[in-house]
Design an enzyme around this catalytic site. Structure first.
Site, PDB file in Angstrom:
ATOM      1  N   CYS A  25      17.521  19.860  27.216  1.00 48.43           N
ATOM      2  CA  CYS A  25      17.176  18.627  28.669  1.00 48.43           C
ATOM      3  C   CYS A  25      16.297  20.214  28.935  1.00 48.43           C
ATOM      4  CB  CYS A  25      18.291  18.817  29.076  1.00 48.43           C
ATOM      5  SG  CYS A  25      19.574  17.788  28.041  1.00 48.43           S
ATOM      6  N   ASP A  26      16.365  21.271  29.328  1.00 51.68           N
ATOM      7  CA  ASP A  26      15.856  22.162  29.907  1.00 51.68           C
ATOM      8  C   ASP A  26      15.663  23.047  29.171  1.00 51.68           C
ATOM      9  OD1 ASP A  26      17.420  21.112  32.319  1.00 51.68           O
ATOM     10  OD2 ASP A  26      19.464  22.013  31.731  1.00 51.68           O
ATOM     11  N   CYS A  72      22.386  22.493  27.780  1.00 52.01           N
ATOM     12  CA  CYS A  72      21.591  22.154  27.350  1.00 52.01           C
ATOM     13  C   CYS A  72      19.949  22.165  26.966  1.00 52.01           C
ATOM     14  CB  CYS A  72      21.568  20.003  27.648  1.00 52.01           C
ATOM     15  SG  CYS A  72      20.673  18.874  26.700  1.00 52.01           S
TER      16      CYS A  72
END
Ligand code: NAP
Length: 322
Positions: free
Chosen positions: A137-138, A134
């Protein structure tokens, strides 16, 4: 056999939000969590894009808070998996878990999709420590770093382009000599000076030291040559698999395996609703899944309300808050 008004299959943000709403509406609610309470988000180390947490939170903390909030209003949690469903005879629906059998007046399906794994040594070991599925997300954690993206489809290129906002370099590793992604995305990716492409190549192993990713072993599938390449992060985008197999032909699916829903989150079976990544192949965010869970729950609450006079008493139902 136990009875309940609502059974929620899955316990990611969609399922936990749905449980909060139906339990708070005084409907007896059972959440069958599946193997991992919280689903995909519970494996995310830091969550900085869920509104309401100015200092960020962690996946496990977010999940635990959502669980407690739903439980506070009486949702029951069963830490098992659903093994079988029968939607063929209409409501009430039969739902079997590892050890229990329920008759539920309505069902909210929230068992999501899983990103495909490459399946190589080191991949699972370094999830959250250099291996990610992701970018939203990261990506932020890879500022100024050398990033590897695996895949050749739209996701790989779109997410790769997003990762160029953070990384020093983004190298796309693709198993063939032609990308699958749309020409428009390919053009943007080729024009981006941070992006490079390695074709005819697969990742054989992800290696690390001190608990974080340091390098990958690559194999050229045409020559068989193995090389080791330093990298700080490996983002895998080789497709997603919705967990819809459980339903067989009982729920109408799209050709890509995702559950078809209408604008009110209803499936083809009246009384069975779906929320989150089991139907959504596009957004895949905790907050969009939570919003979906809310919508599915509100529809279920209305649907059950309209049928209140026909619903059988829940003498054997799990008492709310027990
Ligand atoms: P996808 O289109 O199925 O592409 C998966 C990619 O991963 C392919 O290039 C495939 O290689 C590769 N791959 C599959 N298994 C692999 C393995 N075991 N090892 C190495 N590589 C592997 O998946 P996606 O990119 O996630 O897209 C899914 C759907 O969402 C598509 O319909 C896509 O168009 C859509 N989408 C659209 C957008 C957009 O419009 N902007 C953005 C994201 C996704 P091969 O090419 O050799 O098969």
């Amino acid at each position: 056999m136990k009875r309940t008004r609502v059974i929620i299959i899955g316990s990611g943000p969609a399922g936990l939000t749905a449980a909060l709403y139906t339990a708070r509406a005084q409907l007896s609610t059972v959440v069958v969590t599946g193997k991992l309470l919280g689903g995909q988000i519970s494996t995310t180390h830091e969550v900085e894009n869920f509104p309401g947490f100015p200092d960020g939170t962690t996946g496990p903390e977010l999940v635990e808070n959502m669980r407690m909030q739903a439980e506070k209003f009486g949702a029951q949690f069963l830490y098992e998996s659903v093994t079988e469903v029968d939607f063929t005879k209409g409501t009430p629906f039969r739902v079997k878990t590892d050890t229990e059998e329920y008759l539920a007046d309505s069902v909210i399906v929230t068992i999501g999709a899983n990103p495909r794994e490459i399946g190589v040594p080191g991949e699972r070991e370094f999830v959250g420590r250099g291996v990610s599925y992701c970018a939203t997300c990261d990506g932020f954690f890879f500022r100024g770093k050398d990033i590897t993206v695996v895949g050749g489809g739209d996701s790989a290129l779109q997410e790769g382009l997003f990762l160029t906002k953070f990384g020093k370099t983004v190298n796309v590793i693709h198993r063939r000599d032609q990308l699958r992604a749309s020409i428009a995305l390919q053009t943007r990716a080729f024009d981006n000076p941070k992006m490079t492409f390695t074709y005819d190549t697969v990742v054989k192993e992800i290696k690390g030291a001190d608990g974080v990713v340091k390098s990958i072993l690559l194999e050229n599938v045409k020559t068989g040559q193995i090389t080791e390449k330093p990298t700080d992060g490996v983002f895998v985008f080789i497709g997603y698999d919705p967990n819809s197999r459980l339903f067989g032909t009982q729920l109408a699916l799209r050709p890509d395996g995702y559950v078809r829903i209408n604008e009110l989150m209803g499936t083809n079976v009246e009384g069975v609703f779906a929320a989150g990544e089991i139907h959504d192949s596009q957004f895949r965010q905790a907050i969009t899944a939570a919003g979906d869970g809310c919508k599915a729950a509100l529809t279920a609450i209305n649907w059950l309300g309209e049928r209140e006079s026909q619903l059988q008493p829940l003498e054997e139902a799990v008492p709310a808050g027990d």
